[in-house]
Design an enzyme around this catalytic site. Structure first.
Site, PDB file in Angstrom:
ATOM      1  N   GLU A 217       0.843  -1.185   0.000  1.00 57.63           N
ATOM      2  CA  GLU A 217       0.000   0.000   0.000  1.00 57.63           C
ATOM      3  C   GLU A 217       0.877   1.233   0.000  1.00 57.63           C
ATOM      4  OE1 GLU A 217      -1.085  -1.190   4.445  1.00 57.63           O
ATOM      5  OE2 GLU A 217      -2.282   0.453   3.640  1.00 57.63           O
ATOM      6  N   GLY A 218       0.281   2.344  -0.382  1.00 60.70           N
ATOM      7  CA  GLY A 218       1.001   3.604  -0.421  1.00 60.70           C
ATOM      8  C   GLY A 218       0.055   4.731  -0.097  1.00 60.70           C
ATOM      9  N   THR A 219       0.487   5.953  -0.379  1.00 59.85           N
ATOM     10  CA  THR A 219      -0.358   7.096  -0.063  1.00 59.85           C
ATOM     11  C   THR A 219      -1.619   7.111  -0.901  1.00 59.85           C
ATOM     12  OG1 THR A 219       0.908   8.363  -1.650  1.00 59.85           O
ATOM     13  CG2 THR A 219       1.552   8.534   0.643  1.00 59.85           C
TER      14      THR A 219
ATOM     15  N   GLY B 114      -3.355   4.358  -2.030  1.00 59.31           N
ATOM     16  CA  GLY B 114      -4.287   3.262  -1.792  1.00 59.31           C
ATOM     17  C   GLY B 114      -3.544   1.954  -1.683  1.00 59.31           C
ATOM     18  N   LEU B 115      -4.202   0.890  -2.142  1.00 56.58           N
ATOM     19  CA  LEU B 115      -3.675  -0.457  -1.951  1.00 56.58           C
ATOM     20  C   LEU B 115      -3.157  -1.018  -3.259  1.00 56.58           C
ATOM     21  CD1 LEU B 115      -6.629  -1.884   0.153  1.00 56.58           C
ATOM     22  CD2 LEU B 115      -4.531  -0.815   0.981  1.00 56.58           C
TER      23      LEU B 115
ATOM     24  N   LYS C  71      -3.354  -1.616  -8.836  1.00 57.16           N
ATOM     25  CA  LYS C  71      -3.037  -0.481  -7.977  1.00 57.16           C
ATOM     26  C   LYS C  71      -4.299   0.367  -7.879  1.00 57.16           C
ATOM     27  CE  LYS C  71       0.436   3.241  -7.995  1.00 57.16           C
ATOM     28  NZ  LYS C  71       1.604   3.733  -8.742  1.00 57.16           N
TER      29      LYS C  71
ATOM     30  N   ASP D  65      11.614  10.102  -9.571  1.00 53.80           N
ATOM     31  CA  ASP D  65      11.552   9.326  -8.332  1.00 53.80           C
ATOM     32  C   ASP D  65      12.235   7.986  -8.517  1.00 53.80           C
ATOM     33  OD1 ASP D  65      11.035   9.059  -5.677  1.00 53.80           O
ATOM     34  OD2 ASP D  65       9.034   8.238  -5.939  1.00 53.80           O
TER      35      ASP D  65
END
Lengths: 475, 427
Positions: free
Chosen positions: A27-29, A31-32, A59, A158
């Protein structure tokens, strides 16, 4: 096929019928991330869209509670990924919109590994360096993908080991995929200076011109990150492991610069003429220029002969002056790639005939989190078997952007992440769902300052006085 | 749902004529008027939101693309315009909050439709519905675009072209024409380079500035004469149109205010407000037309299964004859003119398909010249000016008139034509 409405807990949207869900893998900022497989009965699977039965990473971009609609990050990522096509760039298979909760789902070809896990495995389990053929092949493929992006006027912004995926099975075994285009931009004719996007690049891989507040920067920031990754592949630990000061809106990061200067020495205006123009160089002179560094030298860290082509290439990637820094196209022509062992398409092959393929570890799959993100038991979601053709296990791994910090540090940041969710207008999750995965990492803390800065930028109401040129559409 | 990749969003004339709105019984004149009206909303709201012009430009292109795929009957021009502004703000790095978008469109509607300005309570159900619809329409926009929303505008070429042609004095005029071109479907018919050359050509003609013709200057900029002439024709047609008014063709209530909560009220108010307000007259529909629309609606419903816009059209026809006799006759004349133009368009389309030969090109040029003369005559008749055979004189009159009107107007945020607003902003 049309979109169906999610009526009850057991009903799923129609577009989800083609997938067999396995479980949550990260998960990240935003969502999942779920692991799924295309069902073999699905006509698209038969038609060859995606590998038949092969894993798919879904994602999920969940709409924030502020009701900002589809997040600009998601729109931007999809726009870019739908127009680029390269073997070393992650492939966006499908985009789905769930009408029930207006969530957005991106389906990618799943990649079993990433450089972060590969490096960590060598450092903590094998206690062996990565073999030279693999290092060279990984770097070669990364540069190939990056050269494609830069040739199409795309800066990634990034690059870091966890965003460099490696395929672990199938005909693409051992192939690198550059992932996570949430911060990527087309920079041929940007409407605003790129620095208006706020802080970019995870701090350990952030170029010195960014740390010193450059108003204008180029694709050279990606090449600095590649240099850091190259060194990390060689030494199995991050090259410049600085601590980021989060609260400051100033792009200046003293500790990160300190870590860089300790290795590469002090930058000088003689060697980097545009250094004098950088805002933070003038403003923070006493902090930077007052410090003395002794016994500097990149060769002390990477333990390469200073006259070797590998050292030469690494030095050119970590050139202070972005205008002199080697480009991806130039790097591909470097002598390092012309000498044995020659780089190959499958980076994970053994370098010697009798050597075994490294078995990278199986990553946990959380089968108790359902597709909507709530934790509940899913008895029908048995984890997939680990056996796979080619003697290579199917290794699920998290895709989201991760800060690479020690476990202790991460648990400290957890509170910060939770607090930041409320502040970030595009925060994906209102509250963190505790998972049963012991290795589970929280949302990437790096992105929060970026989002906070973006929010601040909105308040400034900045406008261009004239009519700026448009971003060019590529056919 | 799997989206098909759309690498280039350009349509043929046939595709534009057979638009989804046409299949729903909307005639070409009404669709054109609604396109212009939607772009006016986008332009005015962008000014109120203090957005850079690039955002309004992108929003207008997305607006036109969307209505090449969806019908004005099923998607409200007001709601789509609002979501286009919202989405374009995100795409062009100038996001605005949904609350501000809704409030601005609410305020604009009060002003345009002479409704007393009311306070829009952000905790009311009306506001919540508007916000939900804004998000939903954005999702439809992204879906129809296949998430490929890159937009290239003719503006970026104008400065370079005029610098190369050594005619920088034409920049402002060409820029204004490029802004106006966004209210037409030129952006979905021609590449930006062609539109840029077209507006440069029109600006040069208006200002009487000669440009190289041997060889033709536009060949250097990847444009062809037929495209340039069509750009000029479309712009001339745009300037011949009356100020665009809202025309209610959407099947539901798309108002940003609390008025017209039911069809009965709407039909009841229609005769009274026809004279009193700026609202456009409803389009009368014949029974056969409506029957076709209903069949089409049913068919579309089957195709778009699962789409939450699958409502059927209202089954009861509008019993009242909305427009007055004069309005009807005027509309009839306009229709006749437009049908004639359609015939000319078809003829030109056939000419375009044939192989390009010098004689054909010359013939096309002459046809275009005659057409321009007719347009100028129409302009002169409409504006009741003195007849003059000098072409530049005609343009000059129009130009002087425009300058006077723009100088006279002091209110930047009135609901006047975006042409005048653009000039205000750029001067």
């Amino acid at each position: 096929m049309g979109d169906g409405r999610v009526g009850g807990g057991t009903n799923r949207p129609a577009w989800l019928q083609q997938y067999e869900l396995v479980g949550k893998i990260g998960e990240g900022t935003y969502g999942l991330v779920f692991l799924a497989r295309l069902k073999q009965s699905h006509p698209h699977a038969a038609a060859g869209v995606g590998r038949r039965g092969s894993p798919i990473a879904i994602k999920k971009f969940k709409q924030s509670k502020e009701g900002d609609g589809v997040s600009p990050t998601a729109i931007r990522e999809i726009m870019l990924l739908r127009e680029i096509n390269h073997e070393n760039v992650v492939k966006l298979v499908n985009v789905h919109i769930n009408h029930a909760d207006m969530s957005l789902y991106l389906a990618f070809d799943y990649a079993e590994h990433d450089l972060y896990e590969i490096i960590r495995h060598h450092r903590e389990k094998l206690n062996l360096p990565i073999n030279p053929y693999t290092v060279k092949s990984l770097l070669w493929q990364l540069l190939n993908g990056l050269n494609y992006l830069h040739s199409n006027w795309i800066i990634h912004r990034d690059l870091k080991p966890s965003n460099i995926l490696v395929m672990g099975e199938g005909e693409e075994h051992g192939i690198i995929k550059i992932a996570d285009f949430g911060l990527a931009r087309i920079y041929q004719a940007p409407l605003k200076p790129l620095s208006d996007n706020g802080v970019v690049v995870t701090i350990w891989y952030r170029a010195p011109e960014l740390l010193l507040g450059a108003k204008h920067y180029t694709s050279a920031v990606d090449m600095w990150a590649v240099g850091c990754i190259f060194a990390e592949l060689l030494t199995l630990k991050p090259l410049f492991q600085g601590v980021e000061a989060k609260a400051t809106p100033n792009p200046f990061q003293l500790d990160q610069l300190d870590k860089i200067f300790k290795v590469l020495g002090h930058p000088t205006v003689e060697k980097w003429p545009t250094l004098a123009n950088l805002p933070c160089w003038q403003n923070d002179q006493q902090h930077i220029q007052g410090h003395k560094y002794e016994n500097t030298g990149l060769h002390n860290i990477v333990h390469l002969p200073q006259k070797s082509p590998a050292f030469d290439l690494l030095s050119k990637m970590l050139e202070y002056d972005p205008r002199k820094r080697i480009t991806a196209a130039q790097a591909l022509e470097h002598e390092y790639f012309r000498m044995d062992p020659l780089p190959g398409r499958n980076a994970l092959l053994p370098s010697q005939a009798g050597e075994k393929i490294v078995q990278y570890p199986v990553r946990p799959v959380d089968t108790t989190t359902d597709f909507e993100g709530t934790t509940s038991l899913q008895p029908t979601q048995a984890p997939s078997g680990n056996a796979a053709p080619g003697n290579q296990s199917v290794v699920p791994r998290p895709i989201p952007r991760q800060m690479q910090q020690p476990m202790v540090g991460m648990s400290r940041m957890g509170g910060t992440n939770m607090a930041a969710f409320g502040a970030a207008p595009q925060g994906g999750i209102a509250g963190m769902n505790p998972g049963n995965i012991p290795m589970q990492r929280g949302a990437g803390a790096q992105s929060h300052p970026h989002q906070l800065r973006r929010k601040a930028d909105q308040g400034m109401g900045m406008q261009n006085p004239g009519y700026p040129t448009q971003q060019k559409r590529r056919f | 749902m799997i989206y098909t990749a759309i690498d280039t969003f350009y349509l043929t004339d046939e595709q534009l004529r057979d638009s989804p709105s046409r299949k729903d019984g909307i005639d070409e004149a009404t669709e054109t008027a609604l396109r212009v009206y939607g772009c006016d909303l986008i332009q005015e709201s962008g000014i109120l939101l203090k957005l850079p012009q690039a955002v309004m430009a992108t929003a207008q292109v997305l607006f036109h693309r969307f209505y090449c795929k969806k019908s004005f009957v099923r998607f409200s021009v007001k709601r789509v315009a609002a979501s286009c502004v919202w989405l374009a703000g995100k795409l062009e790095e100038s996001p605005r909050r949904s609350k501000h978008i809704i409030i601005v469109f609410h305020r604009m509607e009060c002003r345009r439709e002479n409704v007393p300005i009311e306070h829009l309570d952000v905790f009311s159900k009306k506001y919540s519905d508007l916000k939900h619809d804004l998000v939903r329409t954005e999702r439809h926009l992204l879906k129809e675009m296949g998430f490929i929303c890159h937009v290239e505008h003719p503006h970026k070429f104008i400065s370079n072209y005029l610098a190369t042609l050594e005619a920088p004095e034409l920049t402002q005029e060409a820029w204004n024409l490029a802004n106006d071109s966004l209210r037409t479907t030129l952006c979905v018919r021609f590449k930006s380079e062609v539109v840029a050359c077209g507006v440069v050509y029109a600006a040069a003609r208006r200002h009487g500035v000669p440009l190289p013709e041997d060889p033709p200057w536009w060949n250097v900029f990847d444009a062809d004469e037929a495209g340039i002439q069509e750009v000029c024709r479309v712009l001339a047609h745009l300037y011949s149109l009356p100020k665009s008014q809202y025309i209610q063709v959407y099947k539901d209530n798309d108002s940003f205010t609390h008025r017209r909560t039911s069809d009965t009220n709407a039909s009841k108010e229609s005769p009274a407000t026809t004279v009193a307000s700026d609202k456009g007259t409803p389009v009368p529909s014949s029974s056969s037309q409506e029957k076709d629309a209903l069949i089409k609606a049913g068919s579309d419903k089957v195709k778009e299964k699962g789409d939450d816009d699958g409502k059927t059209l209202p089954s009861e026809p509008n019993g009242k004859e909305g427009p007055a006799v004069n309005l009807k006759s005027e509309k009839s004349e306009s229709n006749v003119d437009r049908s004639r133009e359609r015939e000319r368009d078809r003829s030109r389309g056939r000419d375009r398909d044939s192989r390009g030969r010098d004689s054909d090109r010359d013939s096309k040029g002459r046809d275009s010249d005659r057409e321009r003369e007719r347009d100028r005559e129409a302009d002169r008749d409409r504006q009741r000016r003195h007849h003059s055979k000098d072409r530049s004189s005609g343009y000059s009159d129009k130009e002087k008139s425009r300058h006077r009107s723009s100088r006279d107007r002091g209110d930047h945020y009135s609901s006047h034509s975006s042409r005048d607003k653009d000039r205000h902003r750029r001067q």
